[in-house]
Write a protein that holds these residues in place. Structure first.
Motif, mmCIF file in Angstrom:
data_model
loop_
_atom_site.group_PDB
_atom_site.id
_atom_site.type_symbol
_atom_site.label_atom_id
_atom_site.label_comp_id
_atom_site.label_asym_id
_atom_site.label_seq_id
_atom_site.Cartn_x
_atom_site.Cartn_y
_atom_site.Cartn_z
ATOM 1 N N LEU A 113 22.997 57.396 69.638
ATOM 2 C CA LEU A 113 24.001 58.080 68.499
ATOM 3 C C LEU A 113 23.785 56.945 67.887
ATOM 4 O O LEU A 113 23.913 57.372 66.326
ATOM 5 N N ALA A 114 24.479 55.850 68.431
ATOM 6 C CA ALA A 114 25.134 54.674 66.750
ATOM 7 C C ALA A 114 23.922 54.318 66.513
ATOM 8 O O ALA A 114 24.128 53.749 65.004
ATOM 9 N N GLN A 115 22.463 54.143 67.172
ATOM 10 C CA GLN A 115 21.904 53.506 65.986
ATOM 11 C C GLN A 115 21.163 54.642 64.803
ATOM 12 O O GLN A 115 20.635 54.093 63.656
ATOM 13 N N ASP A 116 20.963 55.646 65.471
ATOM 14 C CA ASP A 116 20.755 56.764 63.818
ATOM 15 C C ASP A 116 22.291 56.953 62.805
ATOM 16 O O ASP A 116 21.515 57.361 62.000
ATOM 17 N N ALA A 117 23.439 56.600 63.870
ATOM 18 C CA ALA A 117 24.175 56.523 62.515
ATOM 19 C C ALA A 117 23.399 55.167 61.737
ATOM 20 O O ALA A 117 24.066 55.327 60.468
ATOM 21 N N ARG A 118 23.752 53.861 61.923
ATOM 22 C CA ARG A 118 23.222 52.826 61.381
ATOM 23 C C ARG A 118 21.971 52.955 60.295
ATOM 24 O O ARG A 118 22.230 52.696 58.959
ATOM 25 N N ILE A 119 21.333 54.396 60.719
ATOM 26 C CA ILE A 119 20.103 54.225 59.728
ATOM 27 C C ILE A 119 19.803 55.329 58.620
ATOM 28 O O ILE A 119 19.412 54.993 57.206
ATOM 29 N N LEU A 120 21.059 55.777 58.684
ATOM 30 C CA LEU A 120 20.805 56.912 58.172
ATOM 31 C C LEU A 120 22.167 56.044 56.946
ATOM 32 O O LEU A 120 21.341 56.679 56.032
ATOM 33 N N ALA A 121 22.605 55.174 57.544
ATOM 34 C CA ALA A 121 24.259 55.273 57.047
ATOM 35 C C ALA A 121 23.778 54.060 55.732
ATOM 36 O O ALA A 121 23.793 54.471 54.572
ATOM 37 N N ARG A 122 22.539 53.470 56.422
ATOM 38 C CA ARG A 122 21.556 52.321 55.365
ATOM 39 C C ARG A 122 20.965 53.459 53.959
ATOM 40 O O ARG A 122 20.564 52.951 52.523
ATOM 41 N N LYS A 123 19.848 54.626 54.221
ATOM 42 C CA LYS A 123 19.407 54.860 53.598
ATOM 43 C C LYS A 123 20.797 55.236 52.771
ATOM 44 O O LYS A 123 20.126 56.166 51.736
ATOM 45 N N THR A 124 21.493 56.298 53.227
ATOM 46 C CA THR A 124 22.551 56.638 52.530
ATOM 47 C C THR A 124 22.860 55.926 51.811
ATOM 48 O O THR A 124 23.872 56.393 50.620
ATOM 49 N N ALA A 125 23.923 54.764 51.605
ATOM 50 C CA ALA A 125 23.703 53.483 50.560
ATOM 51 C C ALA A 125 22.789 53.307 49.794
ATOM 52 O O ALA A 125 23.614 53.720 48.236
ATOM 53 N N VAL A 126 21.685 53.229 49.663
ATOM 54 C CA VAL A 126 20.286 53.288 49.045
ATOM 55 C C VAL A 126 20.761 54.407 47.678
ATOM 56 O O VAL A 126 20.695 53.905 46.556
ATOM 57 N N ALA A 127 20.574 55.617 48.348
ATOM 58 C CA ALA A 127 20.498 56.961 48.014
ATOM 59 C C ALA A 127 21.721 57.166 46.699
ATOM 60 O O ALA A 127 22.099 57.361 45.798
#
Length: 456
Positions: A113-127
């Motif tokens: 869950l933490a790894q998935d949240a990290r990937i999603l957070a990085r893509k959200t920050a760019v968007a």
């Protein structure tokens, strides 16, 4: 825009800066809620709302949102913002208590869950950064429409760039990961002078104010102030800014021992705003004479010339600046497979008759566990009583019989409710049914035996 006196121009510049700062604060809050809604929707895909066992779901969702927000602030906060071990331990303990699974399985779920949240957070920050820049350009076009011809209207061009400068000064450290120099009264005064004279003059070059006196620049002075503070004074200041407090002592201590260059951009901007050089005097540079009005105004603030807003930018402006807005369209979402596999493992290893984690089934059937099924089959074949097997597995006697029957066991001994225990030393079997145990010999049989004994 009519001709302005020097005093009116300064007041106008101040009002534009205040308006831009207020809108930046509102947009930052909307973007924060928009990013959180993305994380909530993502977790709902992993674990639907209708799933039972709500305590486990709440614990895992809280953990996912915590990891998402920490990684979302990772570019802004630098390397000092790390996952809190207490938060991970709390989620781990709650899930283990509710599901009674093995420790290694639960750790795998927390990690996935933490790894998935990290990937999603990085893509959200760019968007989020791309969406904000597009919305800002459309917002400027709405507030300050491009005049015709643009070369004859310098004041609106300066005002538009001044709004963008004030907006980025507030939202840059919070959202865009840019430590921006704060707007000062001296800068407001110089912008007002440019508006009054209807002439663009250089205020910034390479991102730094022009004409700062002394050997230290603005940033170097703030760094000098940070270095000369004691650790306790740094901790006290961090708590005032909301970067410390109870439960965050470890992060607070690391942040207090960090150099100025490794501080979060927002804190760098706050230090620069609170501790400017005492002899700060922003001198106006040479006038900008070449280019169109938009180009001269952009050169004045060391920025890019503004362009007409496209349809996509206008749509982004409606999303970001409208009340209740803040939705962030994130493309190329992370792959669900790693997290789903981890949750399935947690579901399959759930023991003790608890509910399944994903809510796909509401009872945990013990015969789905091959280890338990093999153990029950071996014990039943060895003649162990049903109540002893049920006690060993922690289930009821009826569930034990039903499980063996459902599993497809072919031996009549496993499917029969009569206990057929082998007698020690003889190999004989006795009838253990209630009728056999309570049956008494008939009177005629005794007489027959007596007659036979008498005859003998």
């Amino acid at each position: 825009m009519p001709d302005l006196s020097a005093e009116r121009a300064r007041i106008y510049a101040h009002e534009v800066s205040e308006f831009a700062t207020a809108e930046a604060n509102e947009v930052a809050v909307r973007l924060q809620y928009g990013a959180r809604s993305i994380a909530v929707a993502r977790f709902s895909e992993l674990w639907p709302q209708h799933a039972r066992n709500p305590q486990t779901r709440r614990a895992l969702q809280a953990w996912y949102l915590y990891a998402f927000e920490q990684h979302l602030a990772e570019p802004v906060a630098g390397t000092v913002q790390t996952i809190n071990g207490k938060q991970a331990g709390r989620a781990l303990a709650t899930v283990m208590e509710q599901t009674r699974v093995h420790h290694a399985v639960t750790v795998g779920v927390i990690t996935a869950l933490a790894q998935d949240a990290r990937i999603l957070a990085r893509k959200t920050a760019v968007a989020r950064g791309q969406l904000l820049e597009a919305a800002l350009n459309a917002r400027i076009n709405r507030l300050f429409p491009l005049p015709k011809p643009a070369d004859r209207q310098l004041r609106p061009a300066i005002t538009a760039q001044w709004y963008a400068r004030s907006f980025r000064a507030m939202i840059g450290p919070k959202v865009l990961d840019v430590p921006t120099a704060p707007v000062t009264p001296t800068e407001v005064d110089r912008v007002g002078s440019c508006l009054a004279d209807n002439q663009a003059r250089l205020l910034y070059q390479d991102g730094d104010p022009i004409g700062l006196p002394g050997e230290r620049t603005w940033r170097e002075y703030a760094s000098w102030w940070w270095v000369n503070q004691r650790t306790q004074q740094r901790v006290r200041w961090l708590r005032i800014e909301g970067y410390g407090g109870p439960g965050r002592e470890v992060e607070e201590s690391k942040l207090a021992m960090t150099s100025f260059g490794r501080l979060p951009p927002y804190l760098q901007s706050r230090l620069m705003h609170q501790n400017p050089p005492t002899d700060l005097e922003l001198n106006i540079g040479q006038p900008v004479a070449s280019g169109t009005a938009a180009e001269r105004a952009a050169r004045m603030f060391d920025a890019e010339p503004r362009t007409p807003a496209t349809d996509a930018e206008q749509g982004a402006e409606r999303v970001i600046f409208a009340r209740g807005g803040g939705a962030i369209p994130v493309r190329d979402m992370p792959d669900l497979a790693p997290v789903v596999n981890a949750l399935r493992e947690l579901q399959q290893n759930n023991q003790g008759g608890r509910q399944k984690v994903l809510g796909l089934a509401y009872t945990n059937r013990w015969w789905n566990d091959p280890r338990k099924l093999q153990q029950a089959t071996e014990m039943r074949s060895a003649g162990v009583k049903a109540r002893d097997i049920a006690a060993k597995l922690g289930i009821s006697v009826g569930s034990m019989y039903y499980g063996l029957k459902t599993s497809g066991a072919s031996s009549e001994t496993l499917l029969n409710r009569r206990i057929l225990d082998a007698q020690q030393g003889s190999g004989k079997r006795h009838n253990s049914s209630r009728a056999a145990r309570t049956r008494r010999p008939r009177t005629g049989e005794r007489q027959t035996e007596g007659r036979r004994e008498g005859r003998d």
